[in-house]
Design a protein around this motif. Structure first.
Motif, PDB file in Angstrom:
ATOM      1  N   PHE A 181       0.844  -1.194   0.000  1.00 45.08           N
ATOM      2  CA  PHE A 181       0.000   0.000   0.000  1.00 45.08           C
ATOM      3  C   PHE A 181       0.882   1.248   0.000  1.00 45.08           C
ATOM      4  N   ILE A 182       0.438   2.284  -0.717  1.00 41.91           N
ATOM      5  CA  ILE A 182       1.160   3.558  -0.783  1.00 41.91           C
ATOM      6  C   ILE A 182       0.408   4.566   0.080  1.00 41.91           C
ATOM      7  N   LEU A 183       0.961   4.913   1.227  1.00 42.94           N
ATOM      8  CA  LEU A 183       0.247   5.719   2.202  1.00 42.94           C
ATOM      9  C   LEU A 183      -0.080   7.128   1.704  1.00 42.94           C
ATOM     10  N   ASN A 184       0.805   7.727   0.932  1.00 46.23           N
ATOM     11  CA  ASN A 184       0.545   9.079   0.437  1.00 46.23           C
ATOM     12  C   ASN A 184      -0.376   9.105  -0.768  1.00 46.23           C
ATOM     13  N   GLY A 185      -0.779   7.938  -1.234  1.00 47.23           N
ATOM     14  CA  GLY A 185      -1.668   7.884  -2.372  1.00 47.23           C
ATOM     15  C   GLY A 185      -0.953   8.157  -3.683  1.00 47.23           C
ATOM     16  N   LEU A 186      -1.649   8.796  -4.595  1.00 46.01           N
ATOM     17  CA  LEU A 186      -1.172   8.974  -5.966  1.00 46.01           C
ATOM     18  C   LEU A 186      -0.840  10.422  -6.268  1.00 46.01           C
ATOM     19  N   ASP A 187       0.364  10.645  -6.796  1.00 47.04           N
ATOM     20  CA  ASP A 187       0.658  11.950  -7.384  1.00 47.04           C
ATOM     21  C   ASP A 187      -0.055  12.037  -8.731  1.00 47.04           C
ATOM     22  N   PRO A 188      -0.383  13.256  -9.177  1.00 49.26           N
ATOM     23  CA  PRO A 188      -1.030  13.393 -10.481  1.00 49.26           C
ATOM     24  C   PRO A 188      -0.222  12.730 -11.592  1.00 49.26           C
TER      25      PRO A 188
END
Length: 381
Positions: free
Chosen positions: A87-94
């Motif tokens: 899992f990527i905690l910071n989510g998605l960069d544009p």
């Protein structure tokens, strides 16, 4: 397998006890059972080396890992099995949606814009994409607002586009068990989670593992506790994972009144025997420890005198018997006499910062099952 003699030319040695790491994971897993236990290995496993730390945790049975950024996925994925979820905690960069899909990682979606872009990717691909949702239960850092989370729960198209693997939040005060904020966040999260039936829930970070069972939910996410740092007053049973030793570069005796180091801040109050050590802020040793912290040798405290500079610092070795320490010997920076918490206290910071700042110039010695693997400076740990 390289021999320990490979590190003789190195100025500092960072020992990483993977057996202790695995024991800590077992302790945390037992603490949260019947909930599952994942592992947060962001920032290159808190600076210790995500590939070796991740592989050791995978061997111990961990199958759920958390990193902070997409760039951290590939090294970890190379070290764990295909059955592990990352899992990527910071989510998605544009514009990173395609790369995330290709990497097989699961983004933790923290905002409506992240959700919107990930759903659009799912529509283009024609199948639902795995995701986690983080909701803000009171920390006001990352996570969907309550109204936004509830709107997604009520949107039938969302269920067709997102394969929700986890619903999570983050505790602001887990290291302070008596804070009312912990219970308030738990209650707020449960109200939101009720609208996402069947989606596994995750609340507990390292400190949350040592809170009562309701905080453990379905999956705990310990990070710094894996490395033997107590995340709160009730943490028990964790073993230290790291030791750090640095080499003596030079020994001298100075007269009373001699000034030492940058700024000549230290003035010897009496004749002193001083040792210059190959450890500085470029190696992650905080500058704030100048005149405040210490190194150790065979249980004897060696106060740091003067400022910590980029590549070295100076300690007073007057308490040691004459000839006890020689140029080329090593002194203890972290180990039985000084924990990460001790060094952090003297530096007026937290153990997390000390651990994650330890630099790339240390020779890393990974110990597991009686074997030592050495990673020399300049090579990826």
């Amino acid at each position: 397998m390289q021999q320990l003699s490979c590190v003789e030319s190195c100025s500092s040695r960072l020992g990483i006890d993977l057996d202790a790491l695995r024991a800590n994971y077992r302790t945390l897993t037992e603490r949260v059972a019947p909930a599952r236990c994942g592992a947060v290995v962001k920032a290159n496993a808190y600076g210790l080396g995500a590939t070796r730390v991740g592989a050791a945790l995978y061997r111990e049975g961990c199958r759920t890992f958390f990193v902070a950024q997409l760039s951290e996925v590939a090294p970890l994925a190379s070290a764990v099995g295909a059955d592990a979820a990352i899992f990527i905690l910071n989510g998605l960069d544009p514009a990173s949606e395609g790369a995330c899909t290709a990497a097989g990682a699961i983004p933790v979606l923290n905002s409506l814009s992240q959700v919107t872009r990930w759903r659009a990717s799912a529509r283009r691909l024609g199948f639902p994409l795995p995701a986690a949702l983080q909701v803000d239960s009171g920390m006001s850092r990352l996570g969907l607002a309550v109204e936004d989370a509830l709107a997604l729960a009520a949107d039938p198209a969302c269920a067709r586009e997102l394969d929700l693997r986890l619903l999570m939040t983050h505790l602001a005060c887990a290291d302070e068990p008596g804070r009312a904020a912990n219970g308030e966040q738990l209650a707020a999260f449960r109200r939101i989670a009720a609208h996402f039936p069947g989606v596994p829930a995750s609340i507990a970070n390292s400190g949350g593992v040592f809170l009562p069972p309701p905080f453990h939910a379905d999956l705990a996410r310990p990070g710094v506790a894996l490395f033997g740092v107590d995340p709160g007053p009730h943490a028990v049973g964790l073993r230290p994972v790291v030791q750090l030793h640095a080499r003596v570069l030079q020994i001298r005796t100075v007269a009373a009144g001699t000034r030492v180091g940058y700024g000549l801040d230290h003035i010897a109050p009496a004749p002193q025997r001083l040792a210059t050590i190959a450890l500085g802020y470029a190696d992650g040793w905080p500058r704030s420890l100048g005149g405040a912290g210490a190194l150790w040798h065979r249980g004897i405290r060696l106060p740091i005198v003067g400022r910590v500079s980029m590549d070295s610092l100076t300690v007073d070795i007057s308490a040691l018997p004459q000839g006890e320490l020689a140029e080329g010997d090593f002194v203890e920076c972290l180990g039985p006499s000084q924990s990460l918490a001790d060094a952090a206290r003297d530096a007026r910071t937290i153990a997390y910062e000390i651990l994650t700042r330890l630099g790339a110039r240390h020779a890393r010695i990974f110990v597991e099952d009686g074997n030592a693997e050495i990673v020399l400076p300049g090579r990826a740990p």
